[in-house]
Design a protein around this motif. Sequence first.
Motif, PDB file in Angstrom:
ATOM      1  N   SER A   1       0.834  -1.205   0.000  1.00 53.70           N
ATOM      2  CA  SER A   1       0.000   0.000   0.000  1.00 53.70           C
ATOM      3  C   SER A   1       0.871   1.259   0.000  1.00 53.70           C
ATOM      4  O   SER A   1       0.451   2.317  -0.456  1.00 53.70           O
ATOM      5  CB  SER A   1      -0.930  -0.015   1.219  1.00 53.70           C
ATOM      6  OG  SER A   1      -0.162   0.125   2.402  1.00 53.70           O
ATOM      7  N   ARG A   2       2.110   1.121   0.489  1.00 51.22           N
ATOM      8  CA  ARG A   2       3.044   2.259   0.446  1.00 51.22           C
ATOM      9  C   ARG A   2       3.308   2.726  -0.970  1.00 51.22           C
ATOM     10  O   ARG A   2       3.656   3.872  -1.213  1.00 51.22           O
ATOM     11  CB  ARG A   2       4.389   1.881   1.064  1.00 51.22           C
ATOM     12  CG  ARG A   2       4.344   1.789   2.568  1.00 51.22           C
ATOM     13  CD  ARG A   2       5.714   1.495   3.121  1.00 51.22           C
ATOM     14  NE  ARG A   2       6.696   2.511   2.755  1.00 51.22           N
ATOM     15  CZ  ARG A   2       7.953   2.487   3.168  1.00 51.22           C
ATOM     16  NH1 ARG A   2       8.371   1.514   3.945  1.00 51.22           N
ATOM     17  NH2 ARG A   2       8.796   3.436   2.815  1.00 51.22           N
ATOM     18  N   TYR A   3       3.206   1.810  -1.905  1.00 50.35           N
ATOM     19  CA  TYR A   3       3.461   2.153  -3.307  1.00 50.35           C
ATOM     20  C   TYR A   3       2.148   2.271  -4.082  1.00 50.35           C
ATOM     21  O   TYR A   3       2.130   2.165  -5.307  1.00 50.35           O
ATOM     22  CB  TYR A   3       4.373   1.107  -3.951  1.00 50.35           C
ATOM     23  CG  TYR A   3       5.543   0.735  -3.077  1.00 50.35           C
ATOM     24  CD1 TYR A   3       6.469   1.704  -2.695  1.00 50.35           C
ATOM     25  CD2 TYR A   3       5.705  -0.557  -2.592  1.00 50.35           C
ATOM     26  CE1 TYR A   3       7.534   1.388  -1.862  1.00 50.35           C
ATOM     27  CE2 TYR A   3       6.758  -0.881  -1.763  1.00 50.35           C
ATOM     28  CZ  TYR A   3       7.671   0.098  -1.404  1.00 50.35           C
ATOM     29  OH  TYR A   3       8.708  -0.216  -0.578  1.00 50.35           O
ATOM     30  N   ASP A   4       1.033   2.449  -3.358  1.00 49.40           N
ATOM     31  CA  ASP A   4      -0.289   2.533  -3.982  1.00 49.40           C
ATOM     32  C   ASP A   4      -0.635   1.284  -4.771  1.00 49.40           C
ATOM     33  O   ASP A   4      -1.349   1.350  -5.773  1.00 49.40           O
ATOM     34  CB  ASP A   4      -0.359   3.769  -4.893  1.00 49.40           C
ATOM     35  CG  ASP A   4      -0.670   5.014  -4.076  1.00 49.40           C
ATOM     36  OD1 ASP A   4      -1.452   4.899  -3.110  1.00 49.40           O
ATOM     37  OD2 ASP A   4      -0.121   6.076  -4.382  1.00 49.40           O
ATOM     38  N   LEU A   5      -0.082   0.118  -4.363  1.00 50.68           N
ATOM     39  CA  LEU A   5      -0.360  -1.114  -5.110  1.00 50.68           C
ATOM     40  C   LEU A   5      -1.197  -2.078  -4.274  1.00 50.68           C
ATOM     41  O   LEU A   5      -0.903  -3.261  -4.174  1.00 50.68           O
ATOM     42  CB  LEU A   5       0.958  -1.774  -5.536  1.00 50.68           C
ATOM     43  CG  LEU A   5       1.740  -0.984  -6.591  1.00 50.68           C
ATOM     44  CD1 LEU A   5       3.127  -1.567  -6.778  1.00 50.68           C
ATOM     45  CD2 LEU A   5       0.994  -0.984  -7.916  1.00 50.68           C
ATOM     46  N   GLY A   6      -2.240  -1.553  -3.654  1.00 55.52           N
ATOM     47  CA  GLY A   6      -3.141  -2.391  -2.882  1.00 55.52           C
ATOM     48  C   GLY A   6      -4.173  -3.042  -3.787  1.00 55.52           C
ATOM     49  O   GLY A   6      -3.972  -3.186  -4.992  1.00 55.52           O
ATOM     50  N   SER A   7      -5.306  -3.404  -3.217  1.00 55.17           N
ATOM     51  CA  SER A   7      -6.310  -4.159  -3.965  1.00 55.17           C
ATOM     52  C   SER A   7      -6.970  -3.328  -5.065  1.00 55.17           C
ATOM     53  O   SER A   7      -7.508  -3.867  -6.023  1.00 55.17           O
ATOM     54  CB  SER A   7      -7.374  -4.698  -3.005  1.00 55.17           C
ATOM     55  OG  SER A   7      -7.886  -3.638  -2.237  1.00 55.17           O
TER      56      SER A   7
END
Lengths: 499, 499
Positions: free
Chosen positions: A394-400
């Motif tokens: 989520s730190r890299y905006d790569l969540g679900s």
Amino acid sequence: MSVHTKRNYRGISPSEFFYRNRQMAGFSNNAQALFSTIRELVENSLDACEDAGRLPEIEIIINTTQTDVVDVYVADNGTGVPPEHVPESFGRVLYGSKYSSRQRRGTFGLGVTMAILYGQITTNSPVIVETQESHTIGNRFSLYIDVEHNRPIVESVEAFDRGGPGTTVMIRMKGNLKRSQDKLLEYLRLTTVATPYCRLKVTIDDANPSTYGGFSTSLPDPPLVCKPHPRSADVEMLRRMIELNPQRTLRQFLINSFQQIGTKTASSFLQFKNMDPHRHLSTLNRDETAHLSESLRKYSAFKKPESKCLSPIGKAGLQKAVTSLFETQNVSYASVGPLEWDGNPFFIEGALFLTSSRSGSEHPQLLRFANRVPLLYDASDCVFTKVLKRVDWSRYDLGSKTPSILITHLCSTRVPYKAAGKQSIASIPEIELKSKSLYRGLGRTIGRLVKRARSSAREIQRKRELSRSLQLIAKFSAELADSKVPETVRLMESMFEVS
Amino acid sequence: MSVHTKRNYRGISPSEFFYRNRQMAGFSNNAQALFSTIRELVENSLDACEDAGRLPEIEIIINTTQTDVVDVYVADNGTGVPPEHVPESFGRVLYGSKYSSRQRRGTFGLGVTMAILYGQITTNSPVIVETQESHTIGNRFSLYIDVEHNRPIVESVEAFDRGGPGTTVMIRMKGNLKRSQDKLLEYLRLTTVATPYCRLKVTIDDANPSTYGGFSTSLPDPPLVCKPHPRSADVEMLRRMIELNPQRTLRQFLINSFQQIGTKTASSFLQFKNMDPHRHLSTLNRDETAHLSESLRKYSAFKKPESKCLSPIGKAGLQKAVTSLFETQNVSYASVGPLEWDGNPFFIEGALFLTSSRSGSEHPQLLRFANRVPLLYDASDCVFTKVLKRVDWSRYDLGSKTPSILITHLCSTRVPYKAAGKQSIASIPEIELKSKSLYRGLGRTIGRLVKRARSSAREIQRKRELSRSLQLIAKFSAELADSKVPETVRLMESMFEVS
């Protein structure tokens, strides 16, 4: 007290061991066995084509002959196998051509023999091998495995012209095609990611053939056999090396036997460890050999291992295959290495890209590879999966909400597989650490892209709102002034040209 | 085109294979290697004590001698090893006494040899084995392994009186005690759950010894070697059995060679399959042997396998060990079997109980066992973990607010381990299905307890509220009537006596 149970002591052959424990080699049931058979044959074929210096052209045919019985046929344009090595290569477990220290797909001399064994115990059929080397006439072998004694039983052999060099293997086996087909095709598709220059043609039950690959027409430089790195010198290995050259001096031995040891390094190592460079190896006793091993393994000034024994996919090849297969644009690539674990050289490369297919998962979808082989089973306990879960995506905006795919490829002269089925990689600290930093680096790169895309989406939105407001203002002002509504589009354009 | 890379064909020994791939056998690094060494030695000792019909008394001593070097010492009161079998039992991979068809902890003839190999390659030290059978004088061996040829090298052997039957093994090895100690002690503790009648004494670095176990003083009946079940008869096995008795008729052969085939079953099977009962085995050709195997494996009327080759912990033993170790009261127990996978008999038992230690997990904490051995590594890909995650534990009120522990134990003549390190069980459909129904049954039982406890908690709460109200009513009524406040406690008691 009396002995209750009599013990019978005896030894078993390695083929007997894997016959009894075939689930360890990837042959748990008829579905997995069919998958593993194709996989092992295709891998052997790819290795043989690269050894021949030819672009791999591999044909795979699977035919259902009766319920649950399939005929598997895999043909390649590789080196072919010399006739004197055919029986043992196909009829003996732990026999092969790949025990040297360079990156290979196959390594154990186990997989294809297991496939033949599975065919034999489920259908009682021999394997048929047609093989031909360049500038020779080929041969056609029919053979079984003597499981108890781990040796081939050749039923027949005859001269046979294949029409060109290469090897064709035919195995009749119990196989659950229905349950394994999807995974099988996925395996072949991903094989072309790891080997973008191969072409695979697949025909299943007389349907129209599918073809995969051919993303590149240049064969990479073949990985070369390297001398061992000094940090791999455990006592067993050192003892064997000394036995080969007992008359050498310690200094000669180090320079001649290991990579990354030249005259200078040898001298400074021996001086640091206070050893006599002119001492003859034959005079070393057990304890001194153990001490030398310990010193080599702990000495920190040896250089990193050579990389010419490894063959990564590389940025260009991986990006080309990925953009062709996954309909995506921005593929970030990164790599680390060469490094070593226990003295075995390794290299990790990875690619990360966005995808449109939503998974609902909090981390990227992971595709694992080792020595150009896609790993499709036993993901949970693999070091790559463990590391994936430890990174906060989520730190890299790569969540679900931003689904992505992460490809990781480990190249090594020795891949630390957790089982003989070669599906899962053990948690070696060096590999764990380096893949984590690789993942984070890839995450940062793609994260920046995601942010940029988001802010440009916001900008477009702002422009649209401003344009709408301008139109309204123009309309109201025109009404007030009782004049014609002025044109605002060109005004907008000029505003954004300046800014 | 020219051949780029010369191929060198050769075979390697099974010891060479596991030396190169020691992570497959549970020897990835100095921490795991120390754990696996203790585990393999303790398991061998337990098997040897049960074979001797004696309650196992096992002493374990671990001493750090230098940084990262430990001396491991494990002594038992088991059968001892006959001197003529000592060199190969300890110095040859795939040699052992446990290849027969009954439940054993050790099965591969691999584990202890791997521990010795690890000691040898990390410290160049031989293993010391002191062993003595009943009514004999013992021997003391010092030996190495010739890894290339998979054979023992005996350095010395001398008569030695151990003072009683049993075996002591001493291995010097690189071992990370700090990192493995917790897991090691957990392993020993859980060993006493699976073998409640064993006593383990452990001394680490001259600290005060800890003792474990001794929850029971009765030895279970030893598992007996059984004839194979007809559904295990693959072509390879059938061919070997036929070779032993080629002069038998088909009918005699079936009755003599398999369990669950008597005269009646043999006749109806042969009639159903339209085979001549008086046909001599020697006249069967390859196809007919394959057909017979196929028929035996598919015939559905054979009875379930015998259970005397298996040795489950049992309800009483498991409950006693669990209540002693986990400070808990209500332990629900359930079991399924004997059943078979690929003709191999198996039995699954389980226990579920509440615990006070919160885990925050949505399912019970899982403790896995196979053939009385606790499995502590590689949980994620194990069939038991997969099934655990597929059960909806909230249905039984066993979510994160009601922490619980689930124990599962698979007994089988052949445990389908995923790798030679014996840490994880493959997903065999029969095992998957049966453990799921076992888990659900246990869930229902404990779920009912949880509900009952909750409703009784509610009842206590209601009583308390009623009592408080009654007191208030009594007080107000007394004030109104200007009389003495009546006693309400006895009133409450009489109300609940009636209801």
